[in-house]
Design a protein around this motif. Structure first.
Motif, PDB file in Angstrom:
ATOM      1  N   PRO A   3      -2.916 -16.983  28.859  1.00  0.00           N
ATOM      2  CA  PRO A   3      -1.775 -17.843  29.199  1.00  0.00           C
ATOM      3  C   PRO A   3      -2.144 -19.117  29.948  1.00  0.00           C
ATOM      4  N   ILE A   4      -3.142 -19.059  30.820  1.00  0.00           N
ATOM      5  CA  ILE A   4      -3.519 -20.248  31.583  1.00  0.00           C
ATOM      6  C   ILE A   4      -4.062 -21.339  30.654  1.00  0.00           C
ATOM      7  N   GLU A   5      -4.905 -20.942  29.712  1.00  0.00           N
ATOM      8  CA  GLU A   5      -5.444 -21.898  28.758  1.00  0.00           C
ATOM      9  C   GLU A   5      -4.346 -22.427  27.837  1.00  0.00           C
ATOM     10  N   LEU A   6      -3.422 -21.553  27.441  1.00  0.00           N
ATOM     11  CA  LEU A   6      -2.304 -21.981  26.608  1.00  0.00           C
ATOM     12  C   LEU A   6      -1.441 -23.000  27.343  1.00  0.00           C
ATOM     13  N   GLU A   7      -1.223 -22.795  28.633  1.00  0.00           N
ATOM     14  CA  GLU A   7      -0.435 -23.738  29.425  1.00  0.00           C
ATOM     15  C   GLU A   7      -1.122 -25.102  29.482  1.00  0.00           C
ATOM     16  N   ARG A   8      -2.443 -25.096  29.583  1.00  0.00           N
ATOM     17  CA  ARG A   8      -3.190 -26.349  29.626  1.00  0.00           C
ATOM     18  C   ARG A   8      -3.023 -27.117  28.304  1.00  0.00           C
ATOM     19  N   ILE A   9      -3.100 -26.398  27.196  1.00  0.00           N
ATOM     20  CA  ILE A   9      -2.936 -27.041  25.890  1.00  0.00           C
ATOM     21  C   ILE A   9      -1.510 -27.558  25.720  1.00  0.00           C
ATOM     22  N   ALA A  10      -0.531 -26.785  26.172  1.00  0.00           N
ATOM     23  CA  ALA A  10       0.866 -27.215  26.073  1.00  0.00           C
ATOM     24  C   ALA A  10       1.093 -28.508  26.848  1.00  0.00           C
ATOM     25  N   ARG A  11       0.466 -28.654  27.999  1.00  0.00           N
ATOM     26  CA  ARG A  11       0.606 -29.894  28.774  1.00  0.00           C
ATOM     27  C   ARG A  11      -0.011 -31.073  28.025  1.00  0.00           C
ATOM     28  N   GLN A  12      -1.136 -30.836  27.369  1.00  0.00           N
ATOM     29  CA  GLN A  12      -1.759 -31.895  26.568  1.00  0.00           C
ATOM     30  C   GLN A  12      -0.859 -32.299  25.405  1.00  0.00           C
ATOM     31  N   ILE A  13      -0.225 -31.317  24.778  1.00  0.00           N
ATOM     32  CA  ILE A  13       0.679 -31.601  23.660  1.00  0.00           C
ATOM     33  C   ILE A  13       1.908 -32.378  24.150  1.00  0.00           C
ATOM     34  N   ARG A  14       2.440 -32.005  25.312  1.00  0.00           N
ATOM     35  CA  ARG A  14       3.571 -32.744  25.872  1.00  0.00           C
ATOM     36  C   ARG A  14       3.204 -34.210  26.119  1.00  0.00           C
ATOM     37  N   LEU A  15       2.032 -34.424  26.662  1.00  0.00           N
ATOM     38  CA  LEU A  15       1.588 -35.780  26.966  1.00  0.00           C
ATOM     39  C   LEU A  15       1.485 -36.617  25.692  1.00  0.00           C
ATOM     40  N   SER A 266       0.413 -36.047  33.424  1.00  0.00           N
ATOM     41  CA  SER A 266      -1.031 -36.160  33.664  1.00  0.00           C
ATOM     42  C   SER A 266      -1.425 -35.431  34.925  1.00  0.00           C
ATOM     43  N   GLU A 267      -0.574 -35.459  35.916  1.00  0.00           N
ATOM     44  CA  GLU A 267      -0.871 -34.761  37.186  1.00  0.00           C
ATOM     45  C   GLU A 267      -0.986 -33.264  36.972  1.00  0.00           C
ATOM     46  N   ALA A 268      -0.236 -32.743  35.999  1.00  0.00           N
ATOM     47  CA  ALA A 268      -0.244 -31.295  35.740  1.00  0.00           C
ATOM     48  C   ALA A 268      -1.496 -30.834  35.004  1.00  0.00           C
TER      49      ALA A 268
END
Length: 269
Positions: A3-15, A266-268
């Motif tokens: 889940p932590i890695e998935l959250e990181r990818i989701a933030r990149q996709i949002r950006l 970006s901060e996230a």
């Protein structure tokens, strides 16, 4: 992928989604932000898919019935390797295959054209029935909006799925509580959704649709009946001034707003 890695990818996709909508001058950014966690979990953890073989017969099927959030799907597909990442810059440009709604004849990884609401779930039911008839093992997933569930065609599909005992079908309702122009509660309020689906003999889970620790096990669940996930999400999730605001259903941030959103996302990371 955890889940932590998935959250990181989701933030990149949002950006990247934010950048694409701003550059294109159009897009359905609020609903894209609400559904990105679900798309990320599907494409980077749950779906059996092969980007180099997008039509592999054993692939799981995914239908984005709320097709107006196409940009989020394109960014996810690019991140997963179905299309070049630099192609996202062509979103909504003349002659681009990245249209405002997904087109299966143009974009690898898109299973069916969507845009008219209420069509994706019936198509997904057909896919799941086809798998049963042919003995195929693939699973079919479909994401609808909660406003979209006001369409009667969805409830006909829900009845059919129960009748044919489609345990190979998972419906995710992006329950962000807003639709174009108004809150769900102000139009044709379907909430609470769970008892309605259960009345049609579906198995139903309710989750925080912006929390990977809840999204992943719900998507991976297998039972003996069709499964609906009521995913409680936030419109504009991840961007403070967009969150839970109906006017961000279809709106483009100003330059100042874009800079604020860019800084927050970006901060996230």
């Amino acid at each position: 992928m955890d889940p932590i890695e998935l959250e990181r990818i989701a933030r990149q996709i949002r950006l990247r989604d934010l950048q694409a909508v701003f550059e294109a001058g159009a897009g359905h950014i609020g609903g894209e932000m609400s559904v990105i966690d679900i798309l990320t979990a599907l494409y980077f953890r749950v779906l059996n898919v092969w980007p180099d073989q997008p039509k592999h017969p054993d692939r799981d099927r995914f239908v984005l019935s709320k097709g107006h959030t196409a940009c989020a799907l394109y960014v996810t597909l690019a991140k997963r390797g179905f299309i070049p990442e630099d192609e996202i810059s062509t979103f909504l440009q003349p002659h681009s295959r990245l249209n405002g709604h997904p087109n299966c004849n143009k974009v690898p990884g898109v299973e069916t054209n969507t845009g008219p609401l209420g069509h994706g779930l019936p198509v997904a039911v057909g896919m799941a029935i086809a798998a049963k008839l042919s003995g195929a093992k693939f699973h079919t997933y479909v994401v609808t909006g909660d406003g979209e569930m006001q369409e009667g065609s969805n409830w006909e599909a829900i009845m059919a799925a129960a009748q044919f005992k489609l345990d190979n079908l998972t419906l995710v309702i992006d329950h962000n509580r807003f639709q174009q122009g108004a809150a769900l509660a102000e139009t044709n309020d379907l909430a609470p959704l769970r008892p309605k689906l259960e009345a049609f003999d579906w198995e139903v889970s309710e989750i925080n649709g912006n929390n990977m620790s809840e999204i992943v096990p719900a998507l991976e669940h297998r039972g003996s009946r069709p499964h609906c996930i009521v995913a409680h999400t936030n419109k504009g999730h991840g961007i403070s001034f967009m969150q839970d605001r109906v006017d961000w259903h279809h709106k483009v941030p100003s330059k100042e707003q874009y800079e604020i959103a860019l800084a927050e996302l970006s901060e996230a990371l």
